[in-house]
Structures are given as C-alpha cells and as structure tokens.
Design a protein around this motif. Structure first.
Motif, short mmCIF file in Angstrom:
data_model
loop_
_atom_site.label_atom_id
_atom_site.label_comp_id
_atom_site.label_asym_id
_atom_site.label_seq_id
_atom_site.Cartn_x
_atom_site.Cartn_y
_atom_site.Cartn_z
N PRO A 77 -2.07 1.28 6.76
CA PRO A 77 -1.36 0.08 7.21
C PRO A 77 0.03 -0.03 6.60
O PRO A 77 0.97 -0.46 7.27
CB PRO A 77 -2.24 -1.07 6.74
CG PRO A 77 -3.55 -0.49 6.40
CD PRO A 77 -3.34 0.96 6.13
N ARG A 78 0.20 0.38 5.36
CA ARG A 78 1.52 0.28 4.72
C ARG A 78 2.54 1.16 5.45
O ARG A 78 3.67 0.75 5.69
CB ARG A 78 1.42 0.70 3.26
CG ARG A 78 2.76 0.63 2.55
CD ARG A 78 2.64 1.00 1.12
NE ARG A 78 1.97 -0.09 0.42
CZ ARG A 78 1.66 -0.07 -0.85
NH1 ARG A 78 1.92 0.98 -1.57
NH2 ARG A 78 1.07 -1.11 -1.40
N THR A 79 2.13 2.36 5.84
CA THR A 79 3.03 3.25 6.57
C THR A 79 3.37 2.67 7.94
O THR A 79 4.52 2.74 8.38
CB THR A 79 2.38 4.63 6.73
OG1 THR A 79 2.00 5.12 5.45
CG2 THR A 79 3.32 5.61 7.39
N THR A 82 5.81 -0.24 7.49
CA THR A 82 7.11 0.30 7.09
C THR A 82 7.82 0.90 8.29
O THR A 82 9.01 0.70 8.49
CB THR A 82 6.92 1.38 6.01
OG1 THR A 82 6.30 0.78 4.88
CG2 THR A 82 8.24 1.99 5.60
N LYS A 83 7.08 1.63 9.10
CA LYS A 83 7.68 2.29 10.27
C LYS A 83 8.24 1.27 11.24
O LYS A 83 9.35 1.44 11.76
CB LYS A 83 6.62 3.15 10.96
CG LYS A 83 7.12 3.85 12.18
CD LYS A 83 6.02 4.69 12.79
CE LYS A 83 6.50 5.35 14.06
NZ LYS A 83 5.42 6.08 14.72
N HIS A 84 7.53 0.19 11.48
CA HIS A 84 7.98 -0.79 12.46
C HIS A 84 9.02 -1.75 11.91
O HIS A 84 9.90 -2.19 12.65
CB HIS A 84 6.78 -1.54 13.02
CG HIS A 84 5.92 -0.67 13.88
ND1 HIS A 84 6.31 -0.22 15.11
CD2 HIS A 84 4.69 -0.13 13.66
CE1 HIS A 84 5.38 0.55 15.62
NE2 HIS A 84 4.38 0.61 14.76
N PRO A 91 11.31 2.43 2.77
CA PRO A 91 12.13 1.70 1.80
C PRO A 91 12.00 2.24 0.39
O PRO A 91 12.79 1.93 -0.47
CB PRO A 91 11.61 0.27 1.89
CG PRO A 91 10.23 0.41 2.37
CD PRO A 91 10.24 1.61 3.29
N LEU A 92 11.00 3.06 0.14
CA LEU A 92 10.83 3.61 -1.18
C LEU A 92 11.60 4.91 -1.36
O LEU A 92 11.63 5.46 -2.46
CB LEU A 92 9.34 3.85 -1.47
CG LEU A 92 8.47 2.60 -1.42
CD1 LEU A 92 7.02 2.97 -1.66
CD2 LEU A 92 8.94 1.58 -2.43
N ASP A 93 12.21 5.44 -0.29
CA ASP A 93 12.99 6.65 -0.41
C ASP A 93 14.20 6.38 -1.30
O ASP A 93 14.85 5.36 -1.21
CB ASP A 93 13.48 7.14 0.96
CG ASP A 93 12.38 7.80 1.76
OD1 ASP A 93 11.33 8.06 1.16
OD2 ASP A 93 12.58 8.04 2.95
N GLY A 94 14.51 7.32 -2.14
CA GLY A 94 15.66 7.19 -3.02
C GLY A 94 15.32 6.55 -4.35
O GLY A 94 16.14 6.55 -5.25
#
Length: 135
Positions: A77-79, A82-84, A91-94
């Motif tokens: 569900p978190r993915t 995040t995708k939508h 948002p956790l990238d970087g």
C-alpha cells in the motif's frame, strides 16, 4: 517448485518415506522422484520455449498482464500511495541511508521542525497552564 518446503517438512517426508517404502526401497524411490521432478521441469521449460518461439514478440505482450497480476500478489500500500500522490517519484529518494548511501533521485526532504523548548516541572502550588481553545 519446492520453495515452500522447509527443513522440518522435508524431514517429515523422509520419515514417512521410511515407514512406507522401508529402508531398502527408499533410495530407489528418491531417485525416481528426482527423475520425475527433473522431467516435469524440462517439459515446462520446453513448453514455454515452444510457445515463445511460436508467438514471437506477442509472447511478451501476453506475459505483461500476467506479471501485473503477479505484482498484485505482492501489493504494498505504501508504494501504491506514493506512486499516485507523487507521480511515481519516491519521496524517500535522495535521503541518506544509515550506511551513508543515497537512494538516487535529487529529492530533498523538508528540514525537521526546530526542537521545542524543554519543559520544566511545576513548582509546588503552581497551577498547570490552561488552554480554553483546546477544551
């Protein structure tokens, strides 16, 4: 094929095989089972290769919906949220991980809120603060 069978289950199967086949015929039964499993794998691989060669590039088009269905089984569900919400950007990238590496994209998280001042204990006889809006 045997991903769901662990060591305890394998031990139970060996003990059951000993009782059913006996110690004399157990090695022959294990060899037969190994040959049969290997033959079934070869049949499945051969069928997949034959379908792939006959359908050509259309095989990948048929395979994509099946991969999507397989992805539903591993639904996170978190993915999905995040995708939508972030148009596929994580948002956790970087963000720097605990090992010092980053996740890839240039996304920078917002800075943390400044720390709140330390609260002191109430003095004897002192009344606690009262917020009329909070009640």
């Amino acid at each position: 094929m045997f991903d769901s069978i662990g060591w305890p289950e394998l031990l139970v199967l060996i003990v059951v095989g000993l009782f059913i086949l006996g110690p004399e015929r157990l090695p022959q039964g294990a060899a037969w089972l190994g040959k049969t499993v290997r033959q079934v794998k070869e049949y499945a691989t051969g069928a997949r290769e034959q379908i792939k060669s006959e359908l050509g590039p259309e095989f990948d088009e048929l395979r994509k919906p099946l991969e999507d269905l397989r992805g539903i089984r591993n639904f996170n569900p978190r993915t999905a949220v995040t995708k939508h919400l972030f148009d596929g950007e994580n948002p956790l990238d970087g963000i720097t991980n605990t090992n010092g590496s980053t996740n890839g994209s240039g996304y920078q998280p917002k800075p943390a809120d400044p720390p709140k001042p330390a609260q002191r204990p109430l003095a004897p006889g002192e009344r606690p603060p009262y917020d009329s809006d909070a009640t």
